[in-house]
Design a protein around this motif. Sequence first.
Motif, PDB file in Angstrom:
ATOM      1  N   VAL A  30      64.735  71.982  37.500  1.00  0.00           N
ATOM      2  CA  VAL A  30      63.519  72.465  36.850  1.00  0.00           C
ATOM      3  C   VAL A  30      62.530  71.318  36.640  1.00  0.00           C
ATOM      4  O   VAL A  30      61.322  71.460  36.885  1.00  0.00           O
ATOM      5  N   LYS A  31      63.022  70.167  36.204  1.00  0.00           N
ATOM      6  CA  LYS A  31      62.140  69.020  36.003  1.00  0.00           C
ATOM      7  C   LYS A  31      61.491  68.577  37.315  1.00  0.00           C
ATOM      8  O   LYS A  31      60.315  68.198  37.346  1.00  0.00           O
ATOM      9  N   GLU A 147      49.393  71.509  30.495  1.00  0.00           N
ATOM     10  CA  GLU A 147      49.417  70.155  29.946  1.00  0.00           C
ATOM     11  C   GLU A 147      48.528  69.218  30.759  1.00  0.00           C
ATOM     12  O   GLU A 147      47.905  68.305  30.214  1.00  0.00           O
ATOM     13  N   THR A 148      48.462  69.429  32.058  1.00  0.00           N
ATOM     14  CA  THR A 148      47.643  68.583  32.923  1.00  0.00           C
ATOM     15  C   THR A 148      46.161  68.826  32.705  1.00  0.00           C
ATOM     16  O   THR A 148      45.344  67.897  32.794  1.00  0.00           O
ATOM     17  N   MET A 149      45.783  70.060  32.376  1.00  0.00           N
ATOM     18  CA  MET A 149      44.372  70.423  32.266  1.00  0.00           C
ATOM     19  C   MET A 149      43.915  70.627  30.826  1.00  0.00           C
ATOM     20  O   MET A 149      42.774  71.021  30.583  1.00  0.00           O
ATOM     21  N   GLN A 159      53.932  70.149  23.568  1.00  0.00           N
ATOM     22  CA  GLN A 159      55.139  69.345  23.432  1.00  0.00           C
ATOM     23  C   GLN A 159      54.809  67.933  22.938  1.00  0.00           C
ATOM     24  O   GLN A 159      53.873  67.301  23.425  1.00  0.00           O
ATOM     25  N   GLU A 160      55.617  67.470  21.983  1.00  0.00           N
ATOM     26  CA  GLU A 160      55.536  66.124  21.416  1.00  0.00           C
ATOM     27  C   GLU A 160      54.224  65.850  20.680  1.00  0.00           C
ATOM     28  O   GLU A 160      53.887  64.699  20.412  1.00  0.00           O
ATOM     29  N   ARG A 161      53.467  66.896  20.353  1.00  0.00           N
ATOM     30  CA  ARG A 161      52.263  66.731  19.560  1.00  0.00           C
ATOM     31  C   ARG A 161      52.413  67.484  18.248  1.00  0.00           C
ATOM     32  O   ARG A 161      53.119  68.483  18.184  1.00  0.00           O
ATOM     33  N   ASN A 473      51.313  63.094  29.407  1.00  0.00           N
ATOM     34  CA  ASN A 473      51.784  64.380  29.932  1.00  0.00           C
ATOM     35  C   ASN A 473      53.305  64.330  30.063  1.00  0.00           C
ATOM     36  O   ASN A 473      53.832  63.569  30.881  1.00  0.00           O
ATOM     37  N   PRO A 474      54.049  65.104  29.276  1.00  0.00           N
ATOM     38  CA  PRO A 474      55.516  65.034  29.316  1.00  0.00           C
ATOM     39  C   PRO A 474      56.123  65.512  30.627  1.00  0.00           C
ATOM     40  O   PRO A 474      57.314  65.287  30.872  1.00  0.00           O
ATOM     41  N   PHE A 475      55.355  66.174  31.486  1.00  0.00           N
ATOM     42  CA  PHE A 475      55.873  66.663  32.764  1.00  0.00           C
ATOM     43  C   PHE A 475      55.522  65.751  33.932  1.00  0.00           C
ATOM     44  O   PHE A 475      55.919  66.014  35.062  1.00  0.00           O
ATOM     45  N   ASP A 476      54.756  64.703  33.656  1.00  0.00           N
ATOM     46  CA  ASP A 476      54.354  63.752  34.689  1.00  0.00           C
ATOM     47  C   ASP A 476      55.333  62.584  34.697  1.00  0.00           C
ATOM     48  O   ASP A 476      55.473  61.894  33.679  1.00  0.00           O
ATOM     49  N   PRO A 477      56.031  62.325  35.817  1.00  0.00           N
ATOM     50  CA  PRO A 477      56.994  61.212  35.860  1.00  0.00           C
ATOM     51  C   PRO A 477      56.382  59.865  35.497  1.00  0.00           C
ATOM     52  O   PRO A 477      57.098  58.963  35.047  1.00  0.00           O
ATOM     53  N   ALA A 478      55.080  59.704  35.686  1.00  0.00           N
ATOM     54  CA  ALA A 478      54.432  58.434  35.361  1.00  0.00           C
ATOM     55  C   ALA A 478      54.496  58.121  33.863  1.00  0.00           C
ATOM     56  O   ALA A 478      54.386  56.952  33.469  1.00  0.00           O
TER      57      ALA A 478
END
Length: 571
Positions: A30-31, A147-149, A159-161, A473-478
């Motif tokens: 999923v990740k 989350e990206t936009m 998430q995390e906010r 962004n918690p879904f961005d690997p960066a």
Amino acid sequence: MTAKVVLAGAPSDADRHWHGIDWAKCHLEVKRLQARIVKATKEGRYGKAKALQWLLTHSFSGKALAVRRVTENQGKKTAGVDKVVWSTPEAKYQAIKALVRRGYAPQPLRRIYIPKKNGKLRPLGIPCMVDRAQQALYLSALVPISETMADPHSYGFRQERSTADAIAQCFNVLAHEYAPEWILEGDIQKCFDEISHDWLITNVPTDKVILKKWLKAGYIKDRKLFPTEAGTPQGGIISPALSNWALDGLQKKLEEVFGKQYKVDGKRMRDKVNLIRFADDFIITGCSHDMLQDMVLPLVESFMYERGLRLSPEKTKITHIAKGFDFLGQNIRKYKGKLLIKPSKKNVQAFLEKVRTVIKNNAAATQANLIGLLNPMIRGWANYHRHVVAKKVFNLVDYQIWQALWRWCCRRHQNKGKPWIKRRYFHDIGSRSWTFATPISKQNSEGKSVMMMLCRTSDIPIQRHTKIKSEANPFDPAWETYFEDHIGQKMFSTLAGRKKLIRLWWDQQGECTVCGQRITKETGWHVHHIVHRIDGGTNAMKNLIMVHPTCHNQIHNLGMTVSKPAPMKGL
């Protein structure tokens, strides 16, 4: 971290059993898909993102994690109109197979009402379990895009906010000498109930057919079916994400109109327009009252009108920073040029009223039971406000609670003198007198009774909150390393004073030994004995590990043997 998980005596059909699911593999798959959705969205390849969403919503891993989410949250025992809950491993595994798109028709919501602060009732819609799981599944494919936009300074339902991040941003914007002095306090009238269905179906990047079915499902009240022509139901898992999507874009629109510099008498100037939003509550700063009234407010109203929303006339107002304003339970105000953020008077009074009600309603309860009821309330409220200027307020709240408890004690023993009542309920512990405490059956190493004490808000240390980076962004690997550190800080704060748990969490690098995923305050945890206590296992560190609640059930149901991970150095 190295750890070993071995199946010992597992059932032969483990691959078809709920506890036989490889959760680590599910999370990984999923990740990976969510990270690819983020990458495609950032590159503007929306067709690719849509294809990846389809893969995620049709994958076994996505469906399994969706079922796990709705069977582990607080509403897991609350049924919808079909009165069905998934409480057994067999029911949960069969539920995975039920999450199909073809032929899916959501059932109406069960409508209940919960009281609001102003005395009115807030409608709450409770979906059936299968509809909750479907929403969780499609939400997992939607949030990487949202989350990206999202607006950088939107902090609600993300998430995390948290509210602490929103308050910290208020400080960043308003604290310095040349900060804006006028604030537009905005509140959206019946936000969840009035969002336009047509706008959501047209603009939300998710399966349009499924989304329309959810929005038009209706609700049951007094055994009658009522249709829904607007709004997204409060109580649905995906509803907060839909409301956020409808409100995102306001910050960008404000920046397009007011973000440019201009010159006045040769000096570079800005309109000082900043948006800070938490769910449907927001503030917008500006350099003057007239600018907010004549330029910003009409723009916001136009933005809301496109989405079927309206601002609340009674709650939307323009205030000067010297007068101060309340936002998310805090009062933000400048005193002679210095910004101070304190718990708002309304919030303090509401909390004290809640405490007094609990004390009054438990007139016949034991002292230990009363302390057990009050301590979570007191700690939760104090932890919420510990990031602001709250020390004096904490001392005042402690005094008010003490007065309420003293009246509680005197009512119970109307024929006893005050010295006797003090000796009975209040004790000198350490250097502190008048501590509301009672002995409990447990004993310490010296054989003395352990006291169960009432928590005081003044015991909670004031600690400055570290605001999350707006673009994270918690879904961005960066951003993976950043969020590992961020989650670690939150866990150390959550486990403050519990040295053994901190050591366990640190030794495991914050990961569950079974599934390899992060252990956070939101996921919860269990401390597992590697060698069971009935088999002679001790509470020594070498015999303990931290795992998720579901992973703990998996260990016991499958007879797993879990080894201790190699400890980390440097703590």
